[in-house]
Scaffold this motif. Structure first.
Motif, short mmCIF file in Angstrom:
data_model
loop_
_atom_site.label_atom_id
_atom_site.label_comp_id
_atom_site.label_asym_id
_atom_site.label_seq_id
_atom_site.Cartn_x
_atom_site.Cartn_y
_atom_site.Cartn_z
N SER A 299 0.87 -1.19 -0.15
CA SER A 299 0.20 0.00 -0.14
C SER A 299 1.12 1.20 0.05
O SER A 299 1.79 1.44 0.66
CB SER A 299 -1.01 0.00 1.19
N LEU A 300 0.32 2.44 -0.62
CA LEU A 300 1.14 3.64 -0.69
C LEU A 300 0.89 4.66 0.23
O LEU A 300 -0.50 4.42 0.59
CB LEU A 300 1.27 4.04 -2.00
N GLU A 301 1.65 5.64 0.40
CA GLU A 301 1.10 6.70 1.41
C GLU A 301 0.26 7.45 0.49
O GLU A 301 0.24 7.64 -0.67
CB GLU A 301 2.42 7.45 1.74
N GLY A 302 -0.91 8.13 1.26
CA GLY A 302 -1.72 9.28 0.47
C GLY A 302 -2.96 8.37 0.05
O GLY A 302 -3.38 7.36 0.67
N ASP A 303 -3.77 9.14 -0.49
CA ASP A 303 -5.15 8.73 -0.88
C ASP A 303 -5.40 7.52 -1.82
O ASP A 303 -4.44 7.54 -2.73
CB ASP A 303 -5.93 9.90 -1.62
N LYS A 304 -5.93 6.59 -1.59
CA LYS A 304 -6.00 5.15 -1.96
C LYS A 304 -6.46 5.50 -3.54
O LYS A 304 -5.92 4.73 -4.49
CB LYS A 304 -6.73 4.15 -1.22
N GLU A 305 -7.82 5.98 -3.69
CA GLU A 305 -8.23 5.96 -5.04
C GLU A 305 -7.23 7.16 -5.77
O GLU A 305 -7.17 6.69 -7.08
CB GLU A 305 -9.41 6.87 -5.02
N GLU A 306 -6.64 7.96 -5.31
CA GLU A 306 -5.43 8.98 -6.13
C GLU A 306 -4.49 7.86 -6.63
O GLU A 306 -3.93 8.11 -7.72
CB GLU A 306 -5.26 10.21 -5.44
N ASN A 307 -3.98 7.16 -5.68
CA ASN A 307 -3.00 6.33 -6.26
C ASN A 307 -3.21 5.14 -7.26
O ASN A 307 -2.30 5.08 -8.02
CB ASN A 307 -2.51 5.59 -4.71
N ARG A 308 -4.63 4.99 -6.99
CA ARG A 308 -5.01 3.82 -8.20
C ARG A 308 -5.03 4.40 -9.37
O ARG A 308 -4.60 3.89 -10.27
CB ARG A 308 -6.44 3.23 -7.74
N LYS A 309 -5.36 5.62 -9.55
CA LYS A 309 -5.33 6.58 -10.76
C LYS A 309 -4.07 6.52 -11.29
O LYS A 309 -3.80 6.53 -12.48
CB LYS A 309 -6.18 7.69 -10.46
N LYS A 310 -3.09 7.08 -10.41
CA LYS A 310 -1.76 7.19 -10.89
C LYS A 310 -1.09 5.90 -11.28
O LYS A 310 -0.41 5.83 -12.28
CB LYS A 310 -0.91 7.59 -9.63
N ILE A 311 -1.52 4.81 -10.64
CA ILE A 311 -0.92 3.42 -11.22
C ILE A 311 -1.60 3.18 -12.49
O ILE A 311 -0.74 2.77 -13.33
CB ILE A 311 -1.39 2.52 -10.20
N GLY A 312 -2.60 3.40 -12.54
CA GLY A 312 -3.56 3.07 -13.99
C GLY A 312 -2.77 3.89 -15.07
O GLY A 312 -2.51 3.33 -16.24
N LYS A 313 -2.20 5.08 -14.96
CA LYS A 313 -1.64 5.77 -15.77
C LYS A 313 -0.19 5.42 -16.13
O LYS A 313 0.02 5.47 -17.26
CB LYS A 313 -1.70 7.40 -15.61
N ILE A 314 0.40 5.00 -15.07
CA ILE A 314 1.83 4.23 -15.15
C ILE A 314 1.76 3.15 -16.19
O ILE A 314 2.29 2.85 -16.84
CB ILE A 314 2.41 3.94 -13.91
N LEU A 315 0.64 2.26 -15.76
CA LEU A 315 0.44 1.04 -16.59
C LEU A 315 0.26 1.39 -17.94
O LEU A 315 0.71 0.62 -18.88
CB LEU A 315 -0.63 0.10 -15.98
N ASP A 316 -0.60 2.57 -18.38
CA ASP A 316 -0.78 2.76 -19.68
C ASP A 316 0.51 3.22 -20.26
O ASP A 316 0.82 2.83 -21.59
CB ASP A 316 -1.64 4.16 -19.92
N ARG A 317 1.38 4.18 -19.45
CA ARG A 317 2.58 4.47 -20.00
C ARG A 317 3.62 3.30 -20.47
O ARG A 317 4.24 3.25 -21.64
CB ARG A 317 3.40 5.27 -19.01
N ILE A 318 3.52 2.35 -19.54
CA ILE A 318 4.27 1.09 -19.90
C ILE A 318 3.67 0.29 -21.10
O ILE A 318 4.60 -0.06 -21.98
CB ILE A 318 4.43 0.33 -18.60
N GLN A 319 2.55 0.20 -21.40
CA GLN A 319 1.97 -0.54 -22.55
C GLN A 319 2.62 0.26 -23.65
O GLN A 319 2.61 -0.18 -24.76
CB GLN A 319 0.66 -0.66 -22.50
N ALA A 320 2.57 1.68 -23.67
CA ALA A 320 2.47 2.35 -24.80
C ALA A 320 4.01 2.29 -25.05
O ALA A 320 4.43 2.14 -26.49
CB ALA A 320 2.24 4.01 -24.47
#
Length: 455
Positions: free
Chosen positions: A411-432
């Motif tokens: 688990s990460l520090e900070g808001d869980k939902e915001e963290n999930r959104k950031k992780i989603g964007k990172i995964l999109d960048r990796i796929q790209a």
């Protein structure tokens, strides 16, 4: 509790217990209980009465304590399966009792259930008169062009929706008739294939063609192998073919097991059975019949099939094994000691990837070793990008199931939902980035081929 005549409630004294079930609602014996009135007809909800049974089942002959420390080693319960009313009500009582028993040092585990599967309901096709909202039977409805109407009045339009089955809605199905027409195994398959256990099923939306075709394909493989074994001559075994069969065996045994035992996705497990069948269909049945790897693979397919259709699997096993044994007595297939398993990374409940890795490398690693491995190899990209984005780990843990997976969770520090959104964007960048690399490789290959042609 005693309901007194003046409307008060008085608890029965401890030294006067027990009050028998047959006493409920009866006049109180004043000489015995010191009060006059009537015993409560109901003192505890039935859900409360069954809120500790999962402990007693583990040590039901123990006369000195609820459960011994030795028996407690089997807690918590691996998976709780029940309807949504159980999840909302019974689990409330069961968890309350478990927390209470831990507080008074009777048990050591506060949470009694590791995983919950609230079952989805089977919904029936329901016909409703548009204007009045009246429920109709299917026999009262007809198709008029592109819409539904009443049979005896085509001017009255009817809606068709799927709702929870009920006599009042005229949307139930006759289970006995279905079993007579389709058989037990086909009915089971139809339910398991239609949706995941947690999802609702709209009965009648799926047909039997696909699952019948699957069983026909498995039966064909089985019959061909039996014929080849009984009539064919021994053939030369080839290392590369056996290696391919072994790889197929390990991949599908692991995936079916993961779907059934870890993810609890029976419909996905059935899809993996289909994939296993298609893979074996590509191998010459004569080779499968005479190769130890081939025989192991086909036998494993039948053993795993019994989860979905036990009677059909039993018939197939009888012909395949030809030794009088029962498929239900066979050991569940296991992956080889040198097989690949999944190395998952879960970040605030989001999957950061699930690459496959030789189980000998990671199954015995400590959590520190797993994090080091993840950081420099399999999960290096996502962990690097998270660090670059300033995301910090708060805590971490890991679980593993031999032969299936090793999962790092954090688990990460900070808001869980915001963290999930950031992780989603990172995964999109990796796929790209992966897509760019693939396009670059294809482009380089085409240029190389063009040069060769020009020469």
């Amino acid at each position: 509790m005693i309901q007194t005549k003046d409307g008060k409630r008085v608890a029965v004294q401890l030294n006067k217990l027990p009050v028998l079930g047959s006493d409920r609602g009866q006049e109180v014996d004043k000489e015995r209980f010191g009060e006059s009135g009537v015993f409560d007809t109901d003192t505890l909800d039935t859900f409360f009465d069954s809120a500790w049974y999962y402990l007693r089942y583990l040590d039901n002959k123990n006369k000195s304590e609820l459960i011994s420390k030795g028996a407690m080693k089997n807690m918590p319960v691996d998976v709780y399966v029940g309807g949504i009313e159980h999840a909302a009500v019974h689990m409330f009582f069961a968890r309350f009792v478990a927390y209470f028993l831990k507080d008074i040092n009777v048990i050591q585990t506060a949470e009694p259930f590791t995983d919950l599967i609230p079952q989805g309901i089977v919904r029936g096709k329901t016909f409703i008169e548009k204007e009045t909202g009246k429920y109709l039977g299917s026999e009262d409805v007809q198709q008029s062009g592109d819409k539904l109407t009443l049979k005896n009045d085509s001017s009255v339009e009817v809606d068709a929706v799927y709702e929870k089955m009920s006599k009042s809605k005229n949307n139930g199905v006759d289970l006995a008739a279905i079993l007579d027409s389709e058989g037990v195994d086909m009915t089971r398959l139809r339910l398991l294939e239609a949706a995941a256990p947690r999802a609702p099923i709209n009965w009648g939306e799926t047909d039997l063609k696909g699952i019948k075709k699957l069983l026909d394909r498995i039966a064909a493989i089985n019959s061909q192998i039996v014929d080849a074994r009984d009539n064919g001559k021994p053939i030369e075994l080839k290392k590369e073919i056996d290696g391919s069969i072994k790889e197929t065996y390990n991949f599908f045994v692991r995936n079916v097991g993961m779907c059934l035992e870890v993810l609890h996705l029976h419909n996905t497990a059935l899809m993996r059975i289909q994939g296993f069948t298609n893979a074996l269909k590509k191998v010459d049945p004569i080779y499968l019949a005479h190769s130890p790897e081939g025989q192991r693979a086909v036998k494993s397919l039948i053993i795993m099939l019994q989860v979905f259709c036990p009677h059909v699997a039993s018939e197939m096993w009888s012909a395949l094994a030809n030794d009088g044994s029962l498929v239900s007595d066979q050991k569940w297939p296991e992956v080889d000691k040198d097989a690949d398993i999944e190395f998952l990374l879960m970040i605030d409940g989001v999957s950061g990837g699930r690459p496959s890795l030789d189980r000998r490398i990671i199954e015995e690693m400590s959590m520190d070793q797993l994090w080091e491995r993840a950081t420099f190899y399999e999960h290096a990209d996502i962990l690097r990008m998270m660090k670059e984005d300033g995301m910090k780990l708060k805590n971490s843990s890991y679980i593993s199931r031999k032969g299936f997976h090793v999962t790092l969770s954090c688990s990460l520090e900070g808001d869980k939902e915001e963290n999930r959104k950031k992780i989603g964007k990172i995964l999109d960048r990796i796929q790209a980035e992966k897509r760019k690399l693939e396009i670059g490789k294809k482009g380089g290959k085409r240029k190389k081929e063009k040069k060769i042609v020009n020469k």
